[in-house]
Design a protein around this motif. Structure first.
Motif, PDB file in Angstrom:
ATOM      1  N   PHE A 196      -6.934   3.552  -6.139  1.00 47.39           N
ATOM      2  CA  PHE A 196      -7.743   3.653  -4.918  1.00 47.39           C
ATOM      3  C   PHE A 196      -7.802   5.140  -4.542  1.00 47.39           C
ATOM      4  O   PHE A 196      -6.757   5.781  -4.349  1.00 47.39           O
ATOM      5  N   TRP A 197      -8.991   5.681  -4.472  1.00 48.09           N
ATOM      6  CA  TRP A 197      -9.218   7.081  -4.104  1.00 48.09           C
ATOM      7  C   TRP A 197      -8.359   8.059  -4.928  1.00 48.09           C
ATOM      8  O   TRP A 197      -7.754   8.988  -4.359  1.00 48.09           O
ATOM      9  N   ILE A 227      -3.983  -0.087  -6.573  1.00 45.23           N
ATOM     10  CA  ILE A 227      -4.210  -1.374  -5.905  1.00 45.23           C
ATOM     11  C   ILE A 227      -4.339  -2.442  -6.995  1.00 45.23           C
ATOM     12  O   ILE A 227      -4.728  -2.137  -8.124  1.00 45.23           O
ATOM     13  N   TRP A 284      -8.084  -7.162  -3.085  1.00 43.78           N
ATOM     14  CA  TRP A 284      -7.281  -6.016  -3.509  1.00 43.78           C
ATOM     15  C   TRP A 284      -6.193  -5.672  -2.493  1.00 43.78           C
ATOM     16  O   TRP A 284      -6.439  -5.688  -1.287  1.00 43.78           O
ATOM     17  N   TYR A 287      -7.121   6.617   5.834  1.00 44.53           N
ATOM     18  CA  TYR A 287      -6.477   6.709   4.519  1.00 44.53           C
ATOM     19  C   TYR A 287      -6.392   8.148   4.031  1.00 44.53           C
ATOM     20  O   TYR A 287      -5.490   8.483   3.261  1.00 44.53           O
ATOM     21  N   SER A 317     -16.490   3.178  -3.150  1.00 46.89           N
ATOM     22  CA  SER A 317     -15.439   2.182  -3.397  1.00 46.89           C
ATOM     23  C   SER A 317     -15.557   1.019  -2.409  1.00 46.89           C
ATOM     24  O   SER A 317     -15.307  -0.132  -2.748  1.00 46.89           O
ATOM     25  N   ALA A 335     -13.591  -2.441  -4.039  1.00 47.45           N
ATOM     26  CA  ALA A 335     -12.250  -2.103  -4.524  1.00 47.45           C
ATOM     27  C   ALA A 335     -11.521  -1.182  -3.550  1.00 47.45           C
ATOM     28  O   ALA A 335     -11.269  -0.006  -3.817  1.00 47.45           O
ATOM     29  N   VAL A 336     -11.203  -1.727  -2.399  1.00 45.03           N
ATOM     30  CA  VAL A 336     -10.450  -1.004  -1.364  1.00 45.03           C
ATOM     31  C   VAL A 336      -9.334  -1.935  -0.890  1.00 45.03           C
ATOM     32  O   VAL A 336      -9.441  -3.156  -1.059  1.00 45.03           O
TER      33      VAL A 336
END
Ligand SMILES: Nc1ncnc2c1ncn2[C@@H]1O[C@H](COP(=O)(O)OS(=O)(=O)O)[C@@H](OP(=O)(O)O)[C@H]1O
Length: 283
Positions: A6-7, A12, A19, A129, A149, A154-155
Motif C-alpha cells: 500500500f503506497w 496489505i 484489504w 496515511y 489505489s 487496494a487500500v
C-alpha cells in the motif's frame, strides 16, 4: 492470501475480498471466526476516514450524558480507545471496520454505519496515511497515486464501494437493525441526525433539545481537537498521535486538493458502482 504494498510502504493482504494491513491479519481472522454478537450489542462500523471518530464520540456521549466533566473519558483518551471498552462495542481496537455483511445478516445485534462522499474520503486518507506511514517524512505519497489505489480498491479496509454498498443494502433490508448515517448529513442537520441515532440506540432524552445540543458540543471536532489529550497524546495500540484523527472536518475539502481529472475519475466510478442501489454519496 493475496498481498501487495500500500503506497509503496506497508503490506496489505486480502481476506474475503477486503484489504487489511498485514499486521492485523491474525486478529481479523480470529474475529471473523469467533465473533458471537449478543442481541443487545450495537456495533459501530465504517470505512476509514468517513467519520468513525465522530460517531464514536456521539455514541459515547449519548450513553454517558449524565457524567460530569470529571468523568468524561473522552477528555482523557482518544475516542477510539474509549468506545471499544463500552458495552455497546466490545470489540478489540481496529476490528470495527471489518466488512461483516454475513454477520449482520445472521446476528440479532444492531449496527450503525457512517458513510462519507468518496472524494473527501480519499483526501482525508491521503493526509492521514501520509502522516502515519511516512511519519511526517519529507516525501509524501503523491495524491494521484492515492486516488489510483482508492479507485482500484487496494487500500486498507477497501474496496470502498463494496464496503459502503454492502451496509447500505443491509440497512434497506433491515432498517430496525442497521442504521445508515452520512457524514455530510451529520454536518448539515446535526440535531436531526443525533436524534435519529439516539432513538436507534434506545437512549432516553432523544427529543430533548438541551440533551441533543450537549451531545453535539461534547462530540464536536472543535472541542475534541483542542483537548490536551488530542493535541499531544498518542493512541498506543495504533502507534498514532491522537492529533492525526482530527483535521478539518469540512464537507467538500476535496476541491482544495483534487485536480478535475482526479475528481472526474472518482465521479465516474461512483456513478458506476452506485448504479441501481438508490444510494448517493454526494458532498
Ligand atoms: N468530532 C468530529 N466531528 C467532525 N469530524 C470529525 C470529528 N472527529 C474527526 N473528524 C474528521 O473525520 C475524519 C476522520 O475520519 P475517521 O474518524 O473515520 O478516521 S479514522 O478512520 O477513524 O482514522 C477527518 O476528516 P478530514 O478533516 O476531512 O480529514 C477528521 O477531521
Amino acid at each position: 492470501m493475496p498481498k501487495q504494498l500500500f503506497w509503496n510502504s506497508h503490506e496489505i493482504c486480502q481476506i474475503d475480498g477486503f484489504w487489511y494491513f498485514v499486521e492485523g491479519t491474525e486478529r481479523i481472522a480470529a474475529f471473523r471466526s469467533g465473533f458471537e454478537p449478543r442481541n443487545d450489542d450495537i456495533l459501530l462500523t465504517s470505512f476509514t476516514k468517513t467519520g468513525t471518530t465522530w460517531l464514536m464520540a456521539l455514541c459515547y456521549n449519548i450513553l454517558n450524558l449524565d457524567d460530569d466533566d470529571e468523568e468524561d473519558r473522552l477528555a482523557k483518551k482518544n475516542p477510539h480507545e474509549v468506545v471499544p471498552s463500552l458495552e455497546i462495542n466490545f470489540l478489540e481496537d481496529g476490528v470495527q471496520r471489518i466488512y461483516l455483511p454475513e454477520a449482520v445478516r445472521e446476528s440479532g445485534c444492531r449496527f450503525v454505519y457512517v458513510a462519507r462522499n468518496p472524494k473527501d474520503t480519499v483526501v482525508s486518507m491521503w493526509h492521514f496515511y501520509n502522516k502515519l506511514l511516512t511519519r511526517g517524512g519529507p516525501k509524501p505519497f503523491p495524491l494521484e497515486g492515492a486516488v489510483e489505489s482508492f479507485c482500484k480498491g487496494a487500500v486498507p479496509f477497501g474496496p470502498f464501494y463494496e464496503h459502503v454498498v454492502g451496509y447500505w443494502k443491509e440497512s434497506k433490508r433491515r432498517p430496525e437493525e442497521v442504521l445508515f448515517l452520512k457524514y455530510e448529513e451529520l454536518c448539515r442537520e446535526p440535531k436531526e441526525q443525533v436524534r435519529k441515532l439516539a432513538s436507534f440506540m434506545g437512549a432516553s432524552g432523544d427529543d430533548d433539545e438541551v440533551v441533543v445540543e450537549k451531545v453535539l458540543w461534547r462530540s464536536s471536532l472543535g472541542r475534541l481537537k483542542e483537548l490536551e489529550v488530542n493535541k499531544n497524546g498518542t493512541w498506543e495500540t495504533a502507534r498514532a498521535p491522537n492529533a492525526h484523527f482530527f483535521r478539518k472536518g469540512m464537507v467538500g475539502d476535496w476541491k482544495n486538493y483534487l485536480t478535475s481529472q482526479m475528481a472526474e475519475r472518482i465521479d465516474q466510478l461512483t456513478c458506476l458502482k452506485l448504479q441501481g442501489t438508490g444510494l448517493s454519496l454526494d458532498d
